[in-house]
Scaffold this motif. Structure first.
Motif, PDB file in Angstrom:
ATOM      1  N   UNK A   1      42.545  50.768  48.050  1.00 35.23           N
ATOM      2  CA  UNK A   1      41.764  49.898  47.344  1.00 35.23           C
ATOM      3  C   UNK A   1      40.929  48.889  48.360  1.00 35.23           C
ATOM      4  N   UNK A   2      40.781  49.436  49.687  1.00 38.92           N
ATOM      5  CA  UNK A   2      39.896  48.582  50.482  1.00 38.92           C
ATOM      6  C   UNK A   2      39.743  47.144  50.324  1.00 38.92           C
ATOM      7  N   UNK A   3      38.754  46.657  50.252  1.00 42.74           N
ATOM      8  CA  UNK A   3      38.433  45.211  50.110  1.00 42.74           C
ATOM      9  C   UNK A   3      38.426  44.751  48.612  1.00 42.74           C
ATOM     10  N   UNK A   4      38.931  45.591  47.808  1.00 49.97           N
ATOM     11  CA  UNK A   4      39.113  45.023  46.425  1.00 49.97           C
ATOM     12  C   UNK A   4      40.556  44.470  46.542  1.00 49.97           C
TER      13      UNK A   4
ATOM     14  N   UNK B   1      40.316  48.459  38.107  1.00 48.20           N
ATOM     15  CA  UNK B   1      40.726  48.040  36.810  1.00 48.20           C
ATOM     16  C   UNK B   1      40.592  49.017  35.587  1.00 48.20           C
ATOM     17  N   UNK B   2      39.917  49.839  35.658  1.00 51.48           N
ATOM     18  CA  UNK B   2      39.859  51.277  34.779  1.00 51.48           C
ATOM     19  C   UNK B   2      41.074  52.097  34.885  1.00 51.48           C
ATOM     20  N   UNK B   3      41.361  52.156  36.377  1.00 51.99           N
ATOM     21  CA  UNK B   3      42.529  53.246  36.633  1.00 51.99           C
ATOM     22  C   UNK B   3      44.078  52.472  36.134  1.00 51.99           C
ATOM     23  N   UNK B   4      44.040  51.237  36.321  1.00 50.34           N
ATOM     24  CA  UNK B   4      45.322  50.354  35.844  1.00 50.34           C
ATOM     25  C   UNK B   4      45.234  50.628  34.434  1.00 50.34           C
ATOM     26  N   UNK B   5      44.283  50.338  33.580  1.00 46.72           N
ATOM     27  CA  UNK B   5      44.234  50.379  32.139  1.00 46.72           C
ATOM     28  C   UNK B   5      44.707  51.955  31.798  1.00 46.72           C
TER      29      UNK B   5
ATOM     30  N   UNK C   1      36.423  46.311  42.035  1.00 49.84           N
ATOM     31  CA  UNK C   1      37.544  45.878  41.125  1.00 49.84           C
ATOM     32  C   UNK C   1      37.505  46.838  39.690  1.00 49.84           C
ATOM     33  N   UNK C   2      36.051  47.266  39.498  1.00 52.71           N
ATOM     34  CA  UNK C   2      35.800  48.121  38.293  1.00 52.71           C
ATOM     35  C   UNK C   2      36.536  49.196  38.291  1.00 52.71           C
TER      36      UNK C   2
ATOM     37  N   UNK D   1      30.700  56.226  40.813  1.00 54.28           N
ATOM     38  CA  UNK D   1      29.815  56.015  41.907  1.00 54.28           C
ATOM     39  C   UNK D   1      29.615  54.210  41.864  1.00 54.28           C
ATOM     40  N   UNK D   2      29.687  53.501  43.096  1.00 54.88           N
ATOM     41  CA  UNK D   2      29.388  51.936  42.981  1.00 54.88           C
ATOM     42  C   UNK D   2      27.966  51.726  42.703  1.00 54.88           C
TER      43      UNK D   2
END
Length: 203
Positions: free
Chosen positions: A50-53, A31-35, A27-28, A103-104
Motif C-alpha cells: 500500500x505504499x504511502x496510502x 478502499x475499492x479492494x476492501x469493499x 486510498x481509492x 491508474x492514479x
C-alpha cells in the motif's frame, strides 16, 4: 525467473495488489479492494503493497516490498492489481499476468499529472492490461478473475527488456507532451484597465 502461469482453479485465490512507491496516497484503490474483499465469493490470499496510502484493515498489508519480494509475490499470485506505473505493469506481464490496472488520477491528489491515465488507456486499448477506472469495473474484474484466473493470464516473457525500454521511452514522451501542453496554456491571470485609468492590474 518468471514462470508460465498456472491457471488451474485454486482453493484460495492469491491476489497481489501493488500501488508502487509514489509519495501520493492511493486510498481509492485500497478502499475499492476492501469493499470487494468483504463480499468475495471465495477465500482470498492477499498481499497488499500500500505504499504511502494509509494501512488498510486487510490481511497481508505491507507498505513496501523489496525487488526480490515483489518478484516472488508476482510469481506466486493468481491475479495482479496495480497502479498505472509502467515498471509495475511490465513486471506483471513478464510474470505471465494480464494486470488489472487502476491508474492514479491527479484530480484526486493521487499523482502530479495524468501520465498514468494516458499510458494505461493506451495499453488497455491494445489489450495489454485490463483497465479499470471505476469501482464497478474493478469489482467485476476481480470477481471474473477469481472465477477463472486464466482470463488474466498471458504467456510469461522473461526477456521483455525491449518492451520495457519502449514503454519507458513512451512514458517519457507523454511527460514531455504534458510539459509542453502546460506551457501553452493561457496564464491564470489576465489584465484589464481600471475605470478611468489606463493602468492594468494582474489577478
Amino acid at each position: 525467473m518468471p514462470r508460465q502461469r498456472d491457471t488451474a482453479p485454486a482453493a484460495q485465490t492469491r491476489l497481489l495488489v501493488a500501488v508502487g512507491t509514489d509519495k501520493h496516497p492511493f486510498d481509492r484503490l485500497v478502499d475499492w479492494l476492501a469493499q470487494w474483499h468483504t463480499g468475495a465469493a471465495q477465500p482470498v490470499g492477499l498481499t497488499v503493497q500500500h505504499g504511502h496510502t494509509r494501512a488498510p484493515h486487510l490481511p497481508g498489508a505491507v507498505p513496501f516490498l523489496g525487488h526480490d519480494a515483489l518478484q516472488r509475490a508476482m510469481a506466486d499470485a493468481d491475479l495482479v492489481v496495480c497502479h498505472g506505473g509502467p515498471a509495475t505493469i511490465l513486471e506483471a506481464r513478464r510474470h505471465g499476468h494480464l494486470p488489472i490496472v487502476v491508474p492514479r488520477d491527479p484530480a484526486r491528489g493521487e499523482h502530479v499529472d495524468d501520465h498514468q491515465q494516458l499510458f494505461a488507456r493506451r495499453l488497455g486499448a491494445a489489450g495489454l492490461v485490463a483497465l479499470c477506472e471505476t469501482r464497478e469495473a474493478l469489482h467485476d474484474a476481480l470477481t471474473a478473475g477469481q472465477a477463472d484466473p486464466s482470463r488474466y493470464a498471458v504467456a510469461a516473457d522473461p526477456d521483455a527488456h525491449e518492451a520495457r525500454r519502449a514503454a519507458v521511452a513512451r512514458v517519457g514522451q507523454i511527460v514531455e507532451d504534458l510539459v509542453a501542453r502546460s506551457t501553452r496554456r493561457r496564464p491564470r491571470w489576465r489584465t484589464w484597465p481600471r475605470s478611468g485609468q489606463g493602468t492594468e492590474e494582474i489577478r
